[in-house]
Design a protein around this motif. Structure first.
Motif, PDB file in Angstrom:
ATOM      1  N   UNK A 174      78.244 101.898  38.270  1.00 63.08           N
ATOM      2  CA  UNK A 174      79.589 101.729  37.719  1.00 63.08           C
ATOM      3  C   UNK A 174      80.637 102.176  38.736  1.00 63.08           C
ATOM      4  N   UNK A 175      81.826 101.659  38.592  1.00 62.96           N
ATOM      5  CA  UNK A 175      82.934 101.995  39.489  1.00 62.96           C
ATOM      6  C   UNK A 175      83.264 103.473  39.339  1.00 62.96           C
ATOM      7  N   UNK A 176      83.318 104.189  40.467  1.00 65.05           N
ATOM      8  CA  UNK A 176      83.640 105.616  40.457  1.00 65.05           C
ATOM      9  C   UNK A 176      85.075 105.875  40.907  1.00 65.05           C
ATOM     10  N   UNK A 177      85.592 105.008  41.791  1.00 65.65           N
ATOM     11  CA  UNK A 177      86.913 105.245  42.359  1.00 65.65           C
ATOM     12  C   UNK A 177      87.470 103.938  42.912  1.00 65.65           C
ATOM     13  N   UNK A 178      88.733 103.963  43.275  1.00 65.49           N
ATOM     14  CA  UNK A 178      89.398 102.818  43.889  1.00 65.49           C
ATOM     15  C   UNK A 178      90.044 103.247  45.193  1.00 65.49           C
ATOM     16  N   UNK A 179      90.134 102.320  46.132  1.00 67.63           N
ATOM     17  CA  UNK A 179      90.912 102.524  47.350  1.00 67.63           C
ATOM     18  C   UNK A 179      92.153 101.660  47.181  1.00 67.63           C
ATOM     19  N   UNK A 180      93.321 102.305  47.185  1.00 63.17           N
ATOM     20  CA  UNK A 180      94.575 101.612  46.894  1.00 63.17           C
ATOM     21  C   UNK A 180      95.494 101.670  48.107  1.00 63.17           C
ATOM     22  N   UNK A 181      96.125 100.548  48.438  1.00 67.49           N
ATOM     23  CA  UNK A 181      97.154 100.495  49.475  1.00 67.49           C
ATOM     24  C   UNK A 181      98.462 100.916  48.810  1.00 67.49           C
ATOM     25  N   UNK A 182      98.916 102.116  49.111  1.00 71.94           N
ATOM     26  CA  UNK A 182     100.092 102.664  48.442  1.00 71.94           C
ATOM     27  C   UNK A 182     101.379 101.926  48.804  1.00 71.94           C
ATOM     28  N   UNK A 183     101.444 101.360  50.002  1.00 79.22           N
ATOM     29  CA  UNK A 183     102.651 100.632  50.402  1.00 79.22           C
ATOM     30  C   UNK A 183     102.778  99.317  49.656  1.00 79.22           C
ATOM     31  N   UNK A 184     101.654  98.603  49.513  1.00 75.64           N
ATOM     32  CA  UNK A 184     101.663  97.302  48.836  1.00 75.64           C
ATOM     33  C   UNK A 184     101.399  97.422  47.344  1.00 75.64           C
ATOM     34  N   UNK A 185     100.788  98.536  46.934  1.00 76.53           N
ATOM     35  CA  UNK A 185     100.485  98.742  45.529  1.00 76.53           C
ATOM     36  C   UNK A 185      99.348  97.871  45.024  1.00 76.53           C
ATOM     37  N   UNK A 186      98.382  97.597  45.897  1.00 77.22           N
ATOM     38  CA  UNK A 186      97.257  96.753  45.485  1.00 77.22           C
ATOM     39  C   UNK A 186      95.926  97.431  45.808  1.00 77.22           C
ATOM     40  N   UNK A 187      94.896  97.008  45.094  1.00 72.27           N
ATOM     41  CA  UNK A 187      93.558  97.562  45.296  1.00 72.27           C
ATOM     42  C   UNK A 187      92.952  96.967  46.553  1.00 72.27           C
ATOM     43  N   UNK A 188      92.453  97.820  47.454  1.00 75.12           N
ATOM     44  CA  UNK A 188      91.776  97.351  48.662  1.00 75.12           C
ATOM     45  C   UNK A 188      90.276  97.296  48.467  1.00 75.12           C
ATOM     46  N   UNK A 189      89.719  98.245  47.694  1.00 74.14           N
ATOM     47  CA  UNK A 189      88.267  98.302  47.519  1.00 74.14           C
ATOM     48  C   UNK A 189      87.926  99.092  46.262  1.00 74.14           C
TER      49      UNK A 189
END
Length: 85
Positions: free
Chosen positions: A22-37
Motif C-alpha cells: 500500500x502507498x506509504x507516502x508521496x513525493x510532491x513538487x511544492x512549486x508546481x503542487x503536483x505529485x511526482x511519485x
C-alpha cells in the motif's frame, strides 16, 4: 483524492501481476503542487516484522490506473527499489 484515500489502495505491478503493498507516502513538487511519485514499502526483514530496508519510489508517469481499491503501475521493480536510510 486525499493521501488517506491513497493509503487504503493496494499497488499492483502489471508487468508481473505482483502485489507491492500500500502507498506509504508521496513525493510532491511544492512549486508546481503536483505529485511526482508514490512511495511503497519494499520487501521487509522477516516479513516486515522488523521494519523495512527498502522502498519503491514509483514516478507518477508509471501509474497506469487508479481504481476504487487498487493502483496499477507498470515498473521494473529492481529499477525503482531504493535503500532506506
Amino acid at each position: 483524492m486525499r493521501l488517506c484515500d491513497l493509503r487504503e489502495k493496494e499497488v499492483i505491478n502489471t508487468v508481473n501481476c505482483r502485489r507491492l503493498g500500500c502507498v506509504a507516502d508521496l513525493v510532491v513538487d511544492m512549486k508546481k503542487g503536483c505529485i511526482q511519485a508514490i512511495v511503497v514499502p519494499g520487501p521487509g526483514r522477516l516479513g516486515g516484522l522488523f521494519g523495512y530496508d527498502s522502498e519503491y519510489v514509483i514516478p507518477f508517469e508509471c501509474i497506469c490506473k487508479v481504481g476504487p481499491d487498487i493502483i496499477l503501475v507498470d515498473i521494473c521493480e529492481e529499477k525503482f527499489l531504493c535503500e532506506c536510510r
